[in-house]
Design an enzyme around this catalytic site. Structure first.
Site: not given
Length: 328
Positions: A39, A302
């Site tokens: 990711s 993230h």
């Protein structure tokens, strides 16, 4: 050297790197980038996703770099990938949905939505989508298998690799240290990650050698993870910030050493140290964080779209300095 002087030095390097990237563009240097990994390569956190399974974003760092050169990037990375998924297939989805409606069959819109969830039309995906009739109506069955990521290389000139966080147990560390804030669990999670690191680096080395067998001419860029924490974080008496900083420093050193070693034996391997530089001051608790700390749970911890743009900028700095200078 104090922090301000260090920042000025990095700024001069960044400007020089962007100028060199511009020279690459002006000289007609061919750049066809591919992103592989997890990711932190796919663009999770940037929005503008092309799919909901891998969370590949049109604003991922590889896309930012590709746009500079006026080309399209191939993003074969995927949310949740482990190191072995670089060289092995991965079952990413296996779902069963009732698609009956009052008239006895699923609506076209609902079926279209399920097809998208099933990865139909998704690069590198092998979906198996069927509809079966039952006594009560209709059921959609879907399984999605991703090809080994290195199969996406084709004639790529530059491959950016970010992998290992899931192997390391990043989710366990984040859960124990940042969410539960349990000292014993946090200490155990970090110690377990430290014990796994050498094995993860060796697994990545094996995958990178396999990558070179597919595309011997590709330049392979090993990308470290951004430094997610700023300041002093403790859980009980445990120095979380210090321990994680040491772990990431050891990991970065391992990647850089691997790039040097593989460059000597196979040629064309580089370490993207510019990513660490550009992220200084932008982790959690930093003056200007580029990390999601709330909102969509899938994006938590993230990079934000600003963080992805900055990482893409770091790629350009790296490409300009490494390719023209011929230094890994």
């Amino acid at each position: 050297m104090n922090r301000r002087q260090s920042s000025r030095g990095r700024c001069r390097v960044s400007i020089a790197g962007i100028l060199l990237a511009g020279f690459l563009l002006a000289s007609g240097e061919e750049i066809r980038p591919v992103a592989i990994g997890d990711s932190y390569a796919s663009g999770n956190g940037a929005g503008s996703y092309s799919d909901t399974l891998c969370m590949r974003s049109n604003d991922a760092a590889s896309e930012v770099a590709a746009e500079f050169f006026g080309v399209d990037a191939i993003n074969a990375s995927c949310n949740g990938a482990w190191t072995h998924h670089l060289t092995e297939p991965r079952m990413i989805s296996d779902m069963r949905r009732d698609i009956s409606d009052p008239e006895g069959f699923g609506s076209a819109a609902r079926i279209a939505s399920l097809l998208a969830q099933c990865g139909v039309g998704m690069d590198g995906a092998q979906p198996d989508f069927t509809i079966e009739q039952t006594e009560s109506g209709f059921t959609a069955l879907c399984s999605v298998t991703l090809d080994p990521q290195i199969q996406a290389l084709g004639d790529a000139t530059d491959v950016f690799v970010t992998i290992g966080g899931n192997d390391l147990g990043f989710v366990s560390v984040a859960s124990a240290c940042l969410i539960q804030e349990d000292e014993a669990l946090c200490r155990t999670a970090v110690e377990d990650a430290e014990e796994r690191l050498d094995g993860i680096l060796e697994s990545e080395r094996v995958a990178l050698v396999a990558l070179k067998e597919i595309n011997p001419d590709a330049r392979v860029h090993l990308v470290p993870y951004p430094r997610l924490l700023e300041g002093d974080l403790t859980v009980g008496s445990y120095d979380v910030s210090g321990e994680i900083e040491d772990l990431q420093g050891r990991w970065e050193t391992g990647l850089e050493t691997m790039a040097d070693d593989l460059n000597e034996t196979h040629g064309g391997f580089y370490y993207v140290g510019a990513v660490t530089d550009v992220w200084e001051g932008h982790g959690l608790a930093g003056e200007e964080p580029w990390i999601h700390s709330d909102g969509n749970i899938a994006e938590i911890l993230h990079p934000t779209v600003e963080g992805w743009a900055a990482t893409g900028h770091a790629y350009l700095v790296h490409l300009g300095t490494s390719i023209l200078n011929g230094h890994p």
